[in-house]
Enzyme design. Structure first.
Site, short mmCIF file in Angstrom:
data_model
loop_
_atom_site.label_atom_id
_atom_site.label_comp_id
_atom_site.label_asym_id
_atom_site.label_seq_id
_atom_site.Cartn_x
_atom_site.Cartn_y
_atom_site.Cartn_z
CB SER A 190 -0.90 0.01 1.24
OG SER A 190 -1.57 1.24 1.40
CE1 TYR A 203 -4.53 -2.28 5.10
CE2 TYR A 203 -3.61 -0.11 4.66
CZ TYR A 203 -4.17 -1.29 4.21
OH TYR A 203 -4.36 -1.48 2.86
#
Length: 298
Positions: A190, A203
């Site tokens: 990401s 995350y």
């Protein structure tokens, strides 16, 4: 003229009618209830045989990026095994129906990536059901925002790492004995690995871990002819965002901070996975391909 992924377009004006709405679903959420619906490429992706005869396992394949990748792989000629949570069966069956229309074999294997035994069984079912395995896409993920580190429970921290990192480890380890030279592993990291948000501490940490795992394993497996790469999405419109992935006040402006000025759609990620899975990328290993709407990465 109908549009496909090769149509000449202005990316800043694509999806001009996209208008995300405030909405909330409990985890893991259903794309069937998401408004507006993400573009999975079901109406636009045109295959050209780039993965003919290949056999792919995709986690998180019921919706979002995983679903768009499953559709693209199938239209490129690959058989597909889909992993997803049992609660996502409605979405999974919808995507499986689209995949079947491409004339390939599709397996649906529900389960929880936090369970090591499921991860190992998932790989075996894929190998048995597809007659082998040569593409592994570790895409299943968990994202829940918290304003303060003190609000992240031990359970959330554990679940996020088990889903995003341990699941990748267990699936990849189980798959390795079945992968022949020419096989590929693609992990979903990401933009958060490079530009971590203050509300996504756990995350973002998993996504940085995935980057390092990818680059280390790529060096280990490259001499064996197995390539390992990653894709780093920017803000992509998926059900993850409305299941506590983002605060409600950020939903309506989601993705507008990118240089392109909008959120990405899962259909815009699928070609990156096709490229890394295909023989076109034969000299690409240990790479993280950023698909971020122009947001810079190192």
């Amino acid at each position: 003229m109908s549009r496909d992924q090769y149509t000449f377009t202005n990316p800043a004006e694509l999806y001009a009618d996209f208008d995300p709405e405030k909405q909330k679903q409990p985890e893991p959420g259903l794309e069937a209830k998401l408004h507006p619906k993400p573009d999975l490429g079901e109406d636009t992706y045109r295959g050209s045989g780039r993965l003919q005869g290949r056999k792919a396992l995709i986690t998180g394949a019921d919706s979002g990026i995983g679903a768009a990748t499953a559709i693209a792989f199938a239209r490129e000629g690959a058989d597909v095994a889909m992993s997803y949570l049992p609660e996502e069966e409605e979405d999974a069956q919808h995507v499986a129906g689209i995949v079947k229309e491409a004339g390939v074999t599709v397996l649906t294997v529900p389960g929880d990536l936090r369970d090591a035994a499921y991860c190992r069984d998932l790989v075996q079912q894929a190998v048995d059901g597809l007659g082998g395995l040569d593409i592994v896409v570790n895409n299943g993920g968990k994202q829940v925002f918290q304003e303060s580190l003190t609000d992240i429970t031990d359970e959330q921290f554990d679940d996020t790492f088990k889903t995003n990192v341990y699941g990748m480890f267990w699936v990849t380890k189980a798959a390795l004995p079945h992968l022949q030279p020419g096989s590929t592993i693609i992990n979903t990291t990401s933009i958060q690995a490079y530009q971590p948000s203050e509300i996504l501490v756990d995350y973002a940490s998993t996504k940085a871990t995935i980057n390092a795992f990818t680059k280390a394993l790529a060096q280990q497996l490259a001499p064996k002819g197995i390539r390992v790469n990653a894709v780093a999405p920017g803000p992509i419109w998926t059900v993850l965002q409305v299941t506590e992935g983002q605060p409600q006040e950020k939903i309506e402006s989601f993705g507008q901070q990118t240089p392109i000025g909008r959120a990405g759609q899962p259909a815009e990620l699928a070609p990156a996975y096709v490229f890394l899975a295909s023989a076109e990328s034969s000299y690409v290993a240990g790479e993280t391909l950023a698909v971020t709407g122009g947001s810079p990465t190192p």
